[in-house]
Design a protein around this motif. Sequence first.
Motif: not given
Length: 267
Positions: A108-111, A128-130, A185-186
């Motif tokens: 999981i990317a926590g952007v 996953l991107r949050i 994208l997210v």
Amino acid sequence: MTTDDVLQVTDSGEGAGVRTLTLNRPQAYNALTVELKERLLTALREAAGDDGVRAVVLTGAGKAFCAGQDLKEHVGLLQSGDDAPLRTVADHYNPLIETITGMAKPVIAGVNGPAAGAGAALAYASDLRIAAGSANFLMAFANVGLGPDSGASWTLQRLVGHGRAQELMMLARTVDSTEALRIGLVGEVVADDELAGRVHEVALKLAAGPTVAYAKIKSTLATAAESTLSEALAAEDAAQTELGGTADHAEAVDAFVNKRKPVFTGK
């Protein structure tokens, strides 16, 4: 927990199975030096091989997720005659992306802020991107006379489509969090001060889930992206046959029959 100058590695307590990798060069917007790339690759490989880790979070310290390649180091090495920058795609970026996408557990990317170049590509490669409201994404390779690397040519178009990916790369246009959500994208955008908690919540949910099934979801989707329908069907058949014999599937069936919540072990 292990902490060093450029990367923080944190495990959630009580056997929760979540490992968080925090890029830790906030003064440089977490730009990727050789040291950070090598530490991150080692940490990702260790997480991939650790049965106690069932979900991985990738995020950044400070106000940025990752500004991509550290250009100061890059230029300095080139001017000194060191050819290391010319090898970094093969030595660092390709293995990083292959490790993330090939990991048999969710990433999981926590952007938490701006993500550019290879930094954005790390998020694209994640499962996953949050994003925080202040996050944005930029593919600025064309601005420095380069093409994409770090798997962005493969991952970005699979998230937003070929035409949109080509536009974002050619025009080097910044995508804010609102647009990122709209174009796929997210998957989710939350307030900046809620990001860490939300990412951890999702990571805990995944870590408590059927990890082996998640691995097959990743692999069958990857196969289907490059195969015929018949090949995709065969891959699904093989995966379901294997998953049908797992302890997690047996647990899920028993839980359904007995009207209880399943307890997965990732086996």
